[in-house]
Design a protein around this motif. Structure first.
Motif, mmCIF file in Angstrom:
data_model
loop_
_atom_site.group_PDB
_atom_site.id
_atom_site.type_symbol
_atom_site.label_atom_id
_atom_site.label_comp_id
_atom_site.label_asym_id
_atom_site.label_seq_id
_atom_site.Cartn_x
_atom_site.Cartn_y
_atom_site.Cartn_z
ATOM 1 N N ARG A 49 47.227 -23.584 -38.584
ATOM 2 C CA ARG A 49 46.328 -22.667 -37.902
ATOM 3 C C ARG A 49 45.203 -22.159 -38.798
ATOM 4 O O ARG A 49 44.030 -22.217 -38.421
ATOM 5 C CB ARG A 49 47.133 -21.483 -37.346
ATOM 6 C CG ARG A 49 48.133 -21.889 -36.279
ATOM 7 C CD ARG A 49 49.084 -20.752 -35.940
ATOM 8 N NE ARG A 49 49.990 -20.454 -37.050
ATOM 9 C CZ ARG A 49 50.903 -19.489 -37.038
ATOM 10 N NH1 ARG A 49 51.011 -18.709 -35.955
ATOM 11 N NH2 ARG A 49 51.684 -19.289 -38.081
ATOM 12 N N GLU A 358 45.732 -27.656 -32.551
ATOM 13 C CA GLU A 358 46.536 -26.562 -33.105
ATOM 14 C C GLU A 358 45.651 -25.389 -33.490
ATOM 15 O O GLU A 358 45.977 -24.232 -33.228
ATOM 16 C CB GLU A 358 47.329 -27.051 -34.312
ATOM 17 C CG GLU A 358 48.471 -27.994 -33.974
ATOM 18 C CD GLU A 358 49.564 -27.327 -33.143
ATOM 19 O OE1 GLU A 358 49.739 -26.103 -33.267
ATOM 20 O OE2 GLU A 358 50.217 -28.033 -32.359
ATOM 21 N N GLU A 361 44.242 -23.666 -30.236
ATOM 22 C CA GLU A 361 45.206 -22.812 -29.553
ATOM 23 C C GLU A 361 45.403 -21.502 -30.310
ATOM 24 O O GLU A 361 45.542 -20.427 -29.717
ATOM 25 C CB GLU A 361 46.534 -23.558 -29.412
ATOM 26 C CG GLU A 361 47.538 -22.847 -28.517
ATOM 27 C CD GLU A 361 46.978 -22.552 -27.124
ATOM 28 O OE1 GLU A 361 47.264 -21.446 -26.596
ATOM 29 O OE2 GLU A 361 46.250 -23.409 -26.576
ATOM 30 N N HIS A 362 45.420 -21.594 -31.646
ATOM 31 C CA HIS A 362 45.523 -20.384 -32.472
ATOM 32 C C HIS A 362 44.330 -19.469 -32.232
ATOM 33 O O HIS A 362 44.486 -18.241 -32.077
ATOM 34 C CB HIS A 362 45.604 -20.775 -33.946
ATOM 35 C CG HIS A 362 45.415 -19.623 -34.892
ATOM 36 N ND1 HIS A 362 46.273 -18.555 -34.943
ATOM 37 C CD2 HIS A 362 44.454 -19.382 -35.837
ATOM 38 C CE1 HIS A 362 45.869 -17.691 -35.869
ATOM 39 N NE2 HIS A 362 44.766 -18.171 -36.416
ATOM 40 N N ARG A 364 42.385 -19.314 -29.630
ATOM 41 C CA ARG A 364 42.473 -18.711 -28.301
ATOM 42 C C ARG A 364 43.417 -17.507 -28.317
ATOM 43 O O ARG A 364 43.139 -16.472 -27.699
ATOM 44 C CB ARG A 364 42.953 -19.751 -27.297
ATOM 45 C CG ARG A 364 41.894 -20.778 -26.894
ATOM 46 C CD ARG A 364 42.498 -21.914 -26.116
ATOM 47 N NE ARG A 364 41.494 -22.835 -25.601
ATOM 48 C CZ ARG A 364 41.705 -24.112 -25.357
ATOM 49 N NH1 ARG A 364 42.914 -24.634 -25.587
ATOM 50 N NH2 ARG A 364 40.741 -24.886 -24.897
ATOM 51 N N THR A 365 44.531 -17.656 -29.023
ATOM 52 C CA THR A 365 45.484 -16.548 -29.121
ATOM 53 C C THR A 365 44.847 -15.360 -29.820
ATOM 54 O O THR A 365 45.023 -14.202 -29.404
ATOM 55 C CB THR A 365 46.740 -17.003 -29.881
ATOM 56 O OG1 THR A 365 47.344 -18.098 -29.187
ATOM 57 C CG2 THR A 365 47.742 -15.874 -30.003
ATOM 58 N N ASP A 482 37.358 -19.496 -23.418
ATOM 59 C CA ASP A 482 36.819 -20.620 -24.191
ATOM 60 C C ASP A 482 35.347 -20.409 -24.525
ATOM 61 O O ASP A 482 34.876 -20.846 -25.580
ATOM 62 C CB ASP A 482 36.996 -21.925 -23.412
ATOM 63 C CG ASP A 482 38.423 -22.453 -23.479
ATOM 64 O OD1 ASP A 482 39.195 -21.968 -24.327
ATOM 65 O OD2 ASP A 482 38.767 -23.341 -22.672
#
Length: 857
Positions: A49, A358, A361-362, A364-365, A482
């Motif tokens: 990440r 990966e 997604e990190h 976005r979190t 996004d």
């Protein structure tokens, strides 16, 4: 039985009851696995990440906590190391300082995360100065890794002694794992991720956002390959593709170097992680033991501006041979890519798409958690502002309630509606504010009751409400989320993106001369005494016709230029000689020299016989096609012959026979044809004949050929041209005295071969004999060279279009006693348009141009 006898051991009683039985091999296996996973997750492997190992993450977080940011002053490295070791990383200080120093090295990190002050090591392998002598702070881009860390964007975990908390991962506003790469050796596994260009990686991440189903090949349109901080060159793309496709690969990295002056090799960029001092030492050792030959001196001239290692060559040494030796032993290394990182705490080999996914997604979190954190704050603030606005609407009643309350607590309780306040025995209005609202209302100053203050509160409330709506949209709509990720990545790119440093060159399967020579268009000059050299094409800017040109070569006494032509350094060229032989040579094998140099004797490159001169050159690049091609040759006495190019596939170093010649005859010109073109033969006295190529049957190499033109008196063939009906529009004729013209091809009617032909141009005292005839197109440039060494580049369009049997205009202002020796035509579309040289407009109108259309009468 005696009472003193020892008690019998009971395995089910006392402490023994807590003892478990285990097989030693199982216990050792499990213990080793636990140790291995501790090393893997806690020391050696980066997180997918944020791309950081724990020690890097802890150093940066310790600097964040100390306030040692890019905007602060530098802090002693020993202070940073001590803080990191004492609070977060309970290991040796040397390991922490080595990591800190590496993050400050611009030759180790593509985007250094630490701004160092002092000696932090060098490419020579020199160690950093002691930590008490150096200072450091975070670099600006390192702050982007920690941005918004105080907004509940990442999880925290207890530090080693449970006194403090440390982040388990950083927010990472850019894909640091790929940008800076990572290397480490764990138990039973290792990682080796190369650094990349920040802008390319961000572009690929944005592409993945927009196209979730894209392939690795799609992402490679953006990520061209690794981008090492030390530059150099990656050899071949196949290894890059394999590494991105599978997560593993072996990439060849080659140093950047060039030949200066023909007698020295200068190395300016080294492969990633190469030790310059050790490299120079090993080259010197190989020179002394004879492994590398041709080197007379070696010195390191590097300074703060960059690397410069100079390899001086011995007199007569072949620079290309020495280059190959250096490449084989020292200037090329292999970077083994192992894209291994921690995913959810487990080691995993990732391909390019998985790596970016990966990170994405990190991110976005992080944005989701940050938005939720801010939303909670804004909602709390909106709640307070709502209470204040309600209080302002009933300001008199609120003030009355507070004035008649015995204490602040009573006032707050009254505002919350928990009891009623009376004034003069009458109950005052009741309210139902929340506890938080009541607290703020009681704390309000009287000045906030003014109209201006009230307007400011309303404006702030509207802004907070708008922000709440935006945050709720981000949290509820994945596309809005996004959009935020995309815009933040674009902002990082705009702020920190830099040019690619590492070039990618084609892999030919082995180290070849082509890898050493830049592919560029060059001008090659050959003299009658067979001196030869090449010069970059861009040294010759286009001028208007009628100019004198510039010096193209220096000549020894009684020598003259015989031919000039333009080719790429990577082209194979066929050299035809007056003896009817042909030789093959790569353009780059012709030595590169300055315009004022004489050149190198061709006998050192071609096995020429005494009295044998080069008369024509053919570029093999024009022969690389599926259809049948021919080499069509013309001799001085008017003979013509076509031979299939298949007969010239294997040319020995000593040359092969191209055509048979009669006594006193010589090969004059050669053209590549395809069997369907028209041919034009031109004589020195101004005659020209056009006929179909099929009139000349194909023959073997040993044949003499057939008559192409019937010559009168002492006339001789000057040139041969082939007509490409789809491209050529005019026939260009140039005479010895520098005059020439363009004439529509249609004015040269087809005839049968071996005729006298038609009058092409007047050959008189002003013009002299015909030197060259070519078929040309609108985008062509002429390279006209005089026997005395002057060269002129001019667009075809500068020449007048006139009929046959005319005088022409000045093409080149030839000096008295000098004559035009040769002309070559090159497409400007291939060579790149050249700007007209300053001051050349003066040559636009040359003396004698009024005679351009003079007729034969």
């Amino acid at each position: 039985m005696s009472s003193d006898a020892p008690e019998r051991f009971d395995p089910d009683a006392g402490i023994a009851a807590d003892v478990e039985t285990a097989r030693i091999e199982q216990e050792m296996e499990q213990s080793y696995i636990d140790y291995a996973m501790s090393v893997i997750a806690g020391r050696a492997l980066p997180d997918a990440r944020d791309g950081l190992k724990p020690v890097h993450r802890r150093i940066l977080y310790a600097m964040h906590e100390l306030g040692v940011t890019a905007r602060s002053s530098h802090r002693k490295s020993s202070s940073i190391v001590g803080e990191t070791m004492g609070d977060y990383h309970p290991h040796g200080d040397s390991a922490i300082y080595d990591t800190l120093a590496r993050m400050a090295q611009d030759f180790s990190m593509r985007e250094p995360l630490v701004d160092g002050q002092g000696n932090f090591g060098s490419v020579d392998g020199d160690p950093p100065a002691a930590m008490r002598y150096t200072e450091a702070r975070m670099s600006p881009i390192a702050e982007e890794l920690l941005s918004d860390i105080d907004m509940d964007t990442v999880d925290f975990q207890p530090n080693y002694d449970d006194r403090l908390e440390e982040p388990s991962v950083l927010p990472a506003a850019f894909p640091n794992l790929l940008v800076n790469g990572s290397s480490g050796i764990a138990v039973g596994m290792s990682t080796n991720i190369p650094p990349h260009n920040l802008g390319e990686v961000i572009d690929a991440t944005i592409h993945l956002i927009d196209n979730p189903d894209c392939t690795v090949e799609d992402l490679m349109e953006h990520v061209k390959g690794p981008d090492f901080p030390t530059g150099a060159n990656i050899v071949g793309r196949n290894a890059i593709h394999k590494a991105y496709k599978t997560g593993r690969g072996r990439i060849r990295v080659r140093a950047e170097f060039e030949v200066e002056g023909g007698d020295r090799i200068v190395i300016t960029e080294l492969p990633f992680q190469a030790n310059k001092a050790r490299l120079v030492e090993r080259i010197a050792d190989n020179v002394n033991d004879g492994t590398i030959e041709g080197i007379r001196d070696l010195r390191d001239e590097s300074d703060r501006d960059g690397i410069r290692v100079v390899v001086e060559l011995k007199r007569g040494a072949n620079a290309e041979v020495v280059q190959n030796q250096l490449l084989e032993h020292h200037l090329e290394s292999t970077f083994g890519v192992i894209n291994l990182a921690l995913v959810d705490g487990q080691p995993q080999v990732l391909d390019l798409k998985e790596t970016l996914a990966e990170y994405l997604e990190h991110r976005r979190t992080v944005v989701r958690r940050r938005s939720q954190y801010e939303l909670d704050e804004k909602q709390d603030r909106a709640h307070i502002l709502e209470g204040r606005l309600r209080a302002l609407q009933s300001a008199d009643d609120v003030v009355e309630v507070i004035r008649n309350s015995e204490s602040r607590d009573d006032a707050k309780a009254a505002l919350r509606g928990e009891h009623v306040v009376e004034a003069d025995g009458e109950p005052l209005p009741a309210f139902d504010f929340s506890a938080a609202q009541a607290d703020h209302i009681v704390a309000m100053q009287l000045g906030s009751l003014t109209t201006m203050e009230a307007d400011e509160i309303k404006q702030e409330y509207e802004e907070v409400q708008a922000r709440i709506e935006r945050l709720e949209a981000i949290l509820n709509d994945p596309n809005e989320l996004d959009d935020v990720v995309r815009s933040e990545l674009e902002a990082i790119k705009a702020e920190y993106d830099g040019d690619r440093r590492t070039s990618i060159i084609e892999d030919t399967g082995s180290v070849t001369h082509e890898d050493l020579i830049a592919e560029e268009d060059v001008v090659v000059v050959v003299t009658e005494d067979d001196y030869i050299k090449r010069m970059p094409l861009d040294r010759f800017s286009a001028q208007h016709r009628g100019g004198k040109g510039i010096i193209g070569t220096e000549l020894k006494e009684d020598d003259r230029v015989s031919s000039v032509y333009v080719a790429s350094t990577h082209d194979y060229l066929l050299y035809f000689t007056t003896h009817g032989k042909v030789y093959q040579l790569k353009t780059y094998q012709v030595p590169e020299m300055s315009r004022t140099a004489r050149g190198k004797s061709a006998v050192n490159l071609l096995d020429l016989a005494d009295g044998e001169e080069i008369t024509a050159v053919v570029n093999c690049a024009d022969m690389e096609a599926d259809e049948e091609k021919y080499l069509t040759m013309a001799t001085r006495e008017g003979y013509l012959k076509r031979t299939s190019v298949e007969n010239f596939q294997n040319i020995r170093s000593t040359g092969i026979i191209a055509t048979k010649l009669g006594d006193g005859d010589a090969l004059v010109d050669v053209e590549i044809t395809d069997g369907s073109r028209d041919l034009i033969l031109a004589s020195r006295e101004g005659m020209a004949i056009r006929f179909e190529e099929s009139d000349v049957r194909a023959m073997g190499r040993s044949a003499r050929g057939v008559r192409g033109i019937k010559l009168e008196g002492d006339d001789e063939v000057a040139a041969l041209a082939a007509v490409d009906a789809g491209r050529h529009e005019w026939v260009l004729t140039v005479t010895e005295r520098g005059y020439g013209k363009r004439t529509d091809i249609d004015q040269y009617r087809r005839q049968s071969r071996n005729g006298k032909g038609l009058i092409d141009i007047k050959t008189n005292d002003r013009n002299g004999d015909v030197c060259e005839l070519e078929t040309v197109a609108p985008d062509d440039h002429l390279f006209v060279m005089s026997g005395g060494g002057q060269i002129l580049r001019t667009p075809v369009g500068d020449l007048s279009v006139v009929g046959r049997n005319t005088m022409g205009v000045t093409v080149m202002d030839v000096a008295p006693g000098d004559t035009v020796a040769t002309v070559d035509v090159h497409s400007a579309a291939d060579a790149g348009e050249a700007a007209t040289a300053p001051g050349d407009n003066e040559a636009a109108t040359a003396p004698g141009d009024s005679e351009a259309n003079a007729n034969a009468g």
